[in-house]
Design a protein around this motif. Structure first.
Motif, PDB file in Angstrom:
ATOM      1  N   CYS A   1      -7.933   6.932   6.950  1.00  5.10           N
ATOM      2  CA  CYS A   1      -9.555   6.303   7.092  1.00  5.10           C
ATOM      3  C   CYS A   1      -9.605   6.034   8.429  1.00  5.10           C
ATOM      4  O   CYS A   1     -10.707   6.350   9.126  1.00  5.10           O
ATOM      5  CB  CYS A   1      -9.739   5.635   6.070  1.00  5.10           C
ATOM      6  N   GLN A   2      -8.881   5.271   9.103  1.00  4.55           N
ATOM      7  CA  GLN A   2      -9.170   4.480  10.288  1.00  4.55           C
ATOM      8  C   GLN A   2      -8.967   5.587  11.630  1.00  4.55           C
ATOM      9  O   GLN A   2      -9.781   5.689  12.255  1.00  4.55           O
ATOM     10  CB  GLN A   2      -8.116   3.347  10.781  1.00  4.55           C
TER      11      GLN A   2
ATOM     12  N   ASN B   1      -5.508   3.846   4.138  1.00  2.00           N
ATOM     13  CA  ASN B   1      -6.424   3.267   4.944  1.00  2.00           C
ATOM     14  C   ASN B   1      -6.232   3.694   6.457  1.00  2.00           C
ATOM     15  O   ASN B   1      -7.032   3.783   7.051  1.00  2.00           O
ATOM     16  CB  ASN B   1      -6.094   1.450   4.852  1.00  2.00           C
ATOM     17  N   ASP B   2      -4.852   3.963   6.796  1.00  2.00           N
ATOM     18  CA  ASP B   2      -4.505   4.369   8.062  1.00  2.00           C
ATOM     19  C   ASP B   2      -5.290   5.763   8.573  1.00  2.00           C
ATOM     20  O   ASP B   2      -5.877   5.897   9.458  1.00  2.00           O
ATOM     21  CB  ASP B   2      -2.968   4.721   8.170  1.00  2.00           C
TER      22      ASP B   2
ATOM     23  N   THR C   1     -17.429   3.630   6.210  1.00  2.00           N
ATOM     24  CA  THR C   1     -15.995   3.413   5.494  1.00  2.00           C
ATOM     25  C   THR C   1     -15.971   4.002   3.927  1.00  2.00           C
ATOM     26  O   THR C   1     -14.994   4.486   3.569  1.00  2.00           O
ATOM     27  CB  THR C   1     -15.861   1.839   5.599  1.00  2.00           C
ATOM     28  N   GLU C   2     -17.233   3.704   3.125  1.00  2.00           N
ATOM     29  CA  GLU C   2     -16.846   4.018   1.741  1.00  2.00           C
ATOM     30  C   GLU C   2     -16.884   5.457   1.654  1.00  2.00           C
ATOM     31  O   GLU C   2     -15.916   5.903   0.998  1.00  2.00           O
ATOM     32  CB  GLU C   2     -18.113   3.484   1.251  1.00  2.00           C
TER      33      GLU C   2
ATOM     34  N   CYS D   1       2.199   4.821   0.849  1.00  2.00           N
ATOM     35  CA  CYS D   1       1.934   5.651   2.077  1.00  2.00           C
ATOM     36  C   CYS D   1       2.579   7.110   1.807  1.00  2.00           C
ATOM     37  O   CYS D   1       3.297   7.174   0.893  1.00  2.00           O
ATOM     38  CB  CYS D   1       3.030   5.200   3.237  1.00  2.00           C
TER      39      CYS D   1
ATOM     40  N   GLU E   1       0.767  -1.121   0.153  1.00  2.00           N
ATOM     41  CA  GLU E   1       0.054  -0.104   0.028  1.00  2.00           C
ATOM     42  C   GLU E   1       0.835   1.169   0.063  1.00  2.00           C
ATOM     43  O   GLU E   1       1.860   1.213   0.694  1.00  2.00           O
ATOM     44  CB  GLU E   1      -0.974   0.057   1.245  1.00  2.00           C
TER      45      GLU E   1
ATOM     46  N   SER F   1      -0.829   5.390   5.309  1.00  2.00           N
ATOM     47  CA  SER F   1      -1.475   4.969   4.014  1.00  2.00           C
ATOM     48  C   SER F   1      -2.817   5.540   4.011  1.00  2.00           C
ATOM     49  O   SER F   1      -3.429   6.148   5.168  1.00  2.00           O
ATOM     50  CB  SER F   1      -1.738   3.411   3.962  1.00  2.00           C
TER      51      SER F   1
ATOM     52  N   GLN G   1     -13.248   6.487   2.748  1.00  2.00           N
ATOM     53  CA  GLN G   1     -12.379   6.138   1.879  1.00  2.00           C
ATOM     54  C   GLN G   1     -12.187   7.018   0.791  1.00  2.00           C
ATOM     55  O   GLN G   1     -11.201   7.587   0.021  1.00  2.00           O
ATOM     56  CB  GLN G   1     -12.495   4.841   1.390  1.00  2.00           C
TER      57      GLN G   1
END
Length: 91
Positions: free
Chosen positions: A56-57, A53-54, A67-68, A6, A4, A51, A71
């Motif tokens: 977003c979390q 994803n990081d 979540t969608e 970063c 992924e 990333s 993202q």
């Protein structure tokens, strides 16, 4: 296995918090940028490699968002920052 991507913010930008808004200045160009709310939170997180994803979390733990949507919004935010040269991709 793909890794992924970063991102990390440029370390040569001057940034300060002013009444809940992150205000940055590109010392090389003299351009100013302002980020508020969740964008400021993401900017702080980008002090270290993150990333999408990081990031977003990070938002999912602080805000009520699906979540969608998270993202999609994080991807758009990263695209805008990268387009302005404020962040760079890292391995």
């Amino acid at each position: 296995m793909s890794k992924e991507i970063c991102y990390i913010r440029r370390d040569d930008l001057a940034a300060v918090d002013m009444d809940g808004e992150t205000v940055m200045m590109d010392l090389a160009s003299g351009a100013y940028f302002g980020l508020n709310g969740s964008a400021g939170l993401l900017w702080e997180a980008l002090a270290t490699p993150q990333s999408a994803n990081d990031l977003c979390q990070c938002l999912l733990t602080r805000y009520e968002v699906d979540t969608e949507t998270c993202q999609r919004d994080v991807a758009k935010f990263l695209e805008q920052l990268e387009g302005k040269g404020l962040i760079k991709a890292c391995a």
